[in-house]
Structure formats: C-alpha cells, structure tokens
Design an enzyme around this catalytic site. Structure first.
Site, PDB file in Angstrom:
ATOM      1  N   GLY A 270       7.493   1.956 -12.097  1.00  0.00           N
ATOM      2  CA  GLY A 270       8.635   2.643 -12.691  1.00  0.00           C
ATOM      3  C   GLY A 270       8.896   2.142 -14.096  1.00  0.00           C
ATOM      4  O   GLY A 270       8.237   2.548 -15.059  1.00  0.00           O
ATOM      5  N   GLY A 271       9.841   1.223 -14.232  1.00  0.00           N
ATOM      6  CA  GLY A 271      10.286   0.753 -15.544  1.00  0.00           C
ATOM      7  C   GLY A 271       9.160   0.378 -16.496  1.00  0.00           C
ATOM      8  O   GLY A 271       9.183   0.760 -17.677  1.00  0.00           O
TER       9      GLY A 271
ATOM     10  N   HIS B   2      10.255   9.525  -2.420  1.00  0.00           N
ATOM     11  CA  HIS B   2      10.704   8.318  -3.127  1.00  0.00           C
ATOM     12  C   HIS B   2      12.093   7.938  -2.614  1.00  0.00           C
ATOM     13  O   HIS B   2      12.924   8.802  -2.325  1.00  0.00           O
ATOM     14  CB  HIS B   2      10.738   8.584  -4.634  1.00  0.00           C
ATOM     15  CG  HIS B   2      10.938   7.331  -5.438  1.00  0.00           C
ATOM     16  ND1 HIS B   2      12.163   6.734  -5.561  1.00  0.00           N
ATOM     17  CD2 HIS B   2      10.066   6.558  -6.121  1.00  0.00           C
ATOM     18  CE1 HIS B   2      12.039   5.636  -6.310  1.00  0.00           C
ATOM     19  NE2 HIS B   2      10.767   5.508  -6.653  1.00  0.00           N
TER      20      HIS B   2
ATOM     21  N   GLU C 274       7.068   0.942  -1.039  1.00  0.00           N
ATOM     22  CA  GLU C 274       8.071   0.553  -2.030  1.00  0.00           C
ATOM     23  C   GLU C 274       9.319   0.015  -1.313  1.00  0.00           C
ATOM     24  O   GLU C 274      10.199   0.803  -0.915  1.00  0.00           O
ATOM     25  CB  GLU C 274       8.468   1.754  -2.888  1.00  0.00           C
ATOM     26  CG  GLU C 274       7.337   2.322  -3.700  1.00  0.00           C
ATOM     27  CD  GLU C 274       7.852   2.992  -4.967  1.00  0.00           C
ATOM     28  OE1 GLU C 274       7.388   2.617  -6.043  1.00  0.00           O
ATOM     29  OE2 GLU C 274       8.735   3.857  -4.874  1.00  0.00           O
TER      30      GLU C 274
ATOM     31  N   GLY D 108      13.324  -1.636  -9.345  1.00  0.00           N
ATOM     32  CA  GLY D 108      14.190  -1.818 -10.501  1.00  0.00           C
ATOM     33  C   GLY D 108      15.010  -3.096 -10.483  1.00  0.00           C
ATOM     34  O   GLY D 108      15.946  -3.241 -11.262  1.00  0.00           O
TER      35      GLY D 108
ATOM     36  N   ASN E 235       5.677   6.244 -12.873  1.00  0.00           N
ATOM     37  CA  ASN E 235       6.794   7.107 -12.476  1.00  0.00           C
ATOM     38  C   ASN E 235       7.882   6.964 -13.540  1.00  0.00           C
ATOM     39  O   ASN E 235       8.600   5.965 -13.558  1.00  0.00           O
ATOM     40  CB  ASN E 235       7.298   6.657 -11.097  1.00  0.00           C
ATOM     41  CG  ASN E 235       8.530   7.407 -10.642  1.00  0.00           C
ATOM     42  OD1 ASN E 235       8.922   8.403 -11.264  1.00  0.00           O
ATOM     43  ND2 ASN E 235       9.148   6.938  -9.572  1.00  0.00           N
ATOM     44  N   TRP E 236       7.953   7.955 -14.417  1.00  0.00           N
ATOM     45  CA  TRP E 236       8.913   7.869 -15.528  1.00  0.00           C
ATOM     46  C   TRP E 236      10.350   8.126 -15.064  1.00  0.00           C
ATOM     47  O   TRP E 236      11.287   7.915 -15.819  1.00  0.00           O
ATOM     48  CB  TRP E 236       8.554   8.870 -16.638  1.00  0.00           C
ATOM     49  CG  TRP E 236       7.242   8.599 -17.318  1.00  0.00           C
ATOM     50  CD1 TRP E 236       6.319   7.628 -17.006  1.00  0.00           C
ATOM     51  CD2 TRP E 236       6.694   9.309 -18.444  1.00  0.00           C
ATOM     52  NE1 TRP E 236       5.248   7.707 -17.862  1.00  0.00           N
ATOM     53  CE2 TRP E 236       5.446   8.724 -18.757  1.00  0.00           C
ATOM     54  CE3 TRP E 236       7.137  10.390 -19.210  1.00  0.00           C
ATOM     55  CZ2 TRP E 236       4.642   9.190 -19.802  1.00  0.00           C
ATOM     56  CZ3 TRP E 236       6.345  10.859 -20.246  1.00  0.00           C
ATOM     57  CH2 TRP E 236       5.110  10.252 -20.544  1.00  0.00           C
ATOM     58  N   LYS E 237      10.503   8.618 -13.844  1.00  0.00           N
ATOM     59  CA  LYS E 237      11.829   8.962 -13.307  1.00  0.00           C
ATOM     60  C   LYS E 237      12.560   9.900 -14.288  1.00  0.00           C
ATOM     61  O   LYS E 237      11.912  10.714 -14.931  1.00  0.00           O
ATOM     62  CB  LYS E 237      12.626   7.691 -13.005  1.00  0.00           C
ATOM     63  CG  LYS E 237      11.813   6.718 -12.127  1.00  0.00           C
ATOM     64  CD  LYS E 237      12.622   5.603 -11.547  1.00  0.00           C
ATOM     65  CE  LYS E 237      11.717   4.738 -10.682  1.00  0.00           C
ATOM     66  NZ  LYS E 237      12.445   3.681 -10.001  1.00  0.00           N
TER      67      LYS E 237
ATOM     68  N   SER F 184       9.167  -3.156  -9.006  1.00  0.00           N
ATOM     69  CA  SER F 184       9.171  -4.255  -9.987  1.00  0.00           C
ATOM     70  C   SER F 184       7.774  -4.779 -10.318  1.00  0.00           C
ATOM     71  O   SER F 184       7.599  -5.977 -10.541  1.00  0.00           O
ATOM     72  CB  SER F 184      10.079  -5.401  -9.518  1.00  0.00           C
ATOM     73  OG  SER F 184      11.422  -4.950  -9.447  1.00  0.00           O
TER      74      SER F 184
ATOM     75  N   GLU G   1      14.642   6.973  -4.068  1.00  0.00           N
ATOM     76  CA  GLU G   1      15.758   7.526  -4.848  1.00  0.00           C
ATOM     77  C   GLU G   1      16.039   8.969  -4.428  1.00  0.00           C
ATOM     78  O   GLU G   1      17.182   9.422  -4.460  1.00  0.00           O
ATOM     79  CB  GLU G   1      15.451   7.407  -6.350  1.00  0.00           C
ATOM     80  CG  GLU G   1      15.578   5.957  -6.808  1.00  0.00           C
ATOM     81  CD  GLU G   1      14.775   5.595  -8.035  1.00  0.00           C
ATOM     82  OE1 GLU G   1      14.288   6.482  -8.745  1.00  0.00           O
ATOM     83  OE2 GLU G   1      14.626   4.375  -8.281  1.00  0.00           O
TER      84      GLU G   1
HETATM   85  P1  PGA Z   1      10.222  -0.073 -10.735  1.00  0.00           P
HETATM   86  O1  PGA Z   1      10.203   1.313  -9.932  1.00  0.00           O
HETATM   87  O2  PGA Z   1       8.796  -0.370 -11.138  1.00  0.00           O
HETATM   88  O3  PGA Z   1      11.100   0.187 -11.937  1.00  0.00           O
HETATM   89  O4  PGA Z   1      10.762  -1.100  -9.830  1.00  0.00           O
HETATM   90  C1  PGA Z   1       9.157   1.628  -9.048  1.00  0.00           C
HETATM   91  C2  PGA Z   1       9.399   2.964  -8.427  1.00  0.00           C
HETATM   92  O5  PGA Z   1      10.543   3.306  -8.114  1.00  0.00           O
HETATM   93  O6  PGA Z   1       8.432   3.737  -8.196  1.00  0.00           O
END
Ligand code: PGA
Length: 251
Positions: free
Chosen positions: A234-235, A99, A169, A175, A12-14, A213, A101
C-alpha cells in the site's frame, strides 16, 4: 519438479493519485522495469479514474494494471460501481478483491467477495483475493481458523491457481508499520498453501502474497520466507523508489 512460483509484487494505490503524479509514478516504474528484469511480475492498482491512463502509460512494458474492486454483476443499474468487464476493457489484467478496507468500509461479506471473484474470473481477470485476521483475533490465538474460514467462503469453485492469487493481510498490520513475525507469516502462508492445495486442482501452485506495512527495510526477509510469493504493497507503492526497492527484494 514443480515450476518455481514467479513472485508477484502488487502496488495498491488505494484512494490516492491524481493524473499528473499517478502517471509520473507509473512511467517511473515502467522505466526502471525496462532497464532490468527484477525476476518478478509487477502489477499497479491505481484508483479507477486512472486505470486506463496508467495502462496506456505502461503499454509496451510487461507491467500489468489492476483494479481495486469490482461489482459482482457484469452490467446494470448499480450507480457508482464498476463491473469486471469494464476493468478488463480499460486495460486491467488483475483486480484486488475482498480487501479489508472494502470488508470494513462497505460491509462486504465473504459471500459477496466470492461473487466478485467469480465475476472477475468470468471477465478474464486474475483476482487478488485478500484475507486476514483482526488484532483481537490474532491475540485470541484464532488467526489460522479465521483466515481458513474467510478463504473457504470467498474462493469460488471455478478458481484456478493461475487465475487467483491470495493476499494474506493481517488487518492490524495495514498502514500501521507493524507486521507479524517472520515465523507467524510463514506459518500462515504454509497454512494457506495447504488449504489451497485441497481447494482446487494444483492449488499449491497459487501465489500467496503478504500485505501489511511492507517497506524497503523489511521486504527482503518477508519475501524470503518459503511460502511467500510476493507482496501487496500500500503506502510504499506511492513512491517509485520505495516500490522499486521492494520489487528488487524478490531476488
Ligand atoms: P500498507 O497497505 O502497505 O500501507 O500497509 C497494504 C494494503 O492494504 O494492501
């Protein structure tokens, strides 16, 4: 005996990625995948501006592309939104929905998420449906119930195990570098599998991903839990080396 669930690793590149770096990242992953089958499915979820170009960059590989959200309607007067058929038309096979977010930044309710999952399935996409508790809910000991309610309210009746993946999640793990303990992850995933088995025919075969994470250093034990069928990353999905190390941790 039931077929083993093939793991799914989703990046997930966001809201990250301009064309040059994003396409280089996609090509790098595709080249690594061409050299070896890691034993799992891979999906890259770039920002909407790069979906078509990433789909073209990985064309001919078995890597799939996903969107990060879609609208509940197939078309119409919704400035700035993207419909599920548009994602499919641009080369997506998957879409991340619900998600945290999106739930936070855009006040998305589980009922709205459910309508989006329905739209995604109608467009032939596979939905990656996200659920997860807050830190306060975890601390209060109500995480299992919160996630059960989210799943119940977000999963449409038309869902089928091969058309939906669920991503657990915990909001406080996204993050932050913090993760639940392995027994906490396994407990939640077993709980979700039980709920899914009762929510749809064959629902126990649904892939349940862990997200929050996930890094090269913790991926293997997390992916080794019996009810963890992959990861939503994500990251660490923004660096080919890190993402590939996570992909390789499926074995
Ligand atoms: P993260 O994000 O790996 O940066 O914690 C995961 C996500 O939000 O899907």
């Amino acid at each position: 005996m039931a077929q083993p669930r093939r793991p799914l690793i989703a990046g997930n590149w966001k809201m990250n990625g301009l064309a040059k770096a994003g396409l280089a990242l996609a090509r790098d992953i595709a080249a690594r995948r061409a050299a070896a089958d890691p034993g799992c499915d891979i999906v890259l979820c770039p920002p909407a501006t790069l979906v078509r170009a990433v789909a073209e960059a990985v064309a001919g590989s078995v890597i799939a592309v996903g969107g990060q959200d879609c609208h509940a309607q197939p078309s119409g007067a919704h400035t700035g939104d993207i419909a599920a058929p548009m994602l499919a038309d641009a080369g997506c096979r998957y879409v991340i929905l619900g998600h945290s977010e999106r739930r936070q930044d855009h006040d998305e309710s589980s009922e709205q998420v459910k309508a989006k999952v329905e739209a995604a399935l109608a467009a032939g996409l596979i939905a990656i449906l996200c659920v997860g508790e807050s830190a306060a809910e975890r601390d209060a000991g109500v995480a299992l119930g919160v996630v059960a309610r989210q799943l119940g309210a977000s999963l449409p009746a038309m869902a089928r195990p091969d058309r939906v993946a669920v991503a657990y999640e915990p909001v406080w793990a996204i993050g932050t570098g913090r993760t639940p303990t392995l027994p906490e992850i396994q407990e939640m995933h077993a709980h979700l599998r039980d709920l899914l088995s009762r929510a749809m025919p064959g629902g126990e075969a649904t892939r349940i991903l862990y997200g929050g994470s996930v890094k090269p250093g913790n991926a293997r034990p997390i992916l080794g839990q019996p009810d963890v069928d992959g990861a939503l990353v994500g990251g660490a999905s923004l660096k080919a080396e890190d993402f590939w190390a996570i992909v390789q941790s499926c074995r």
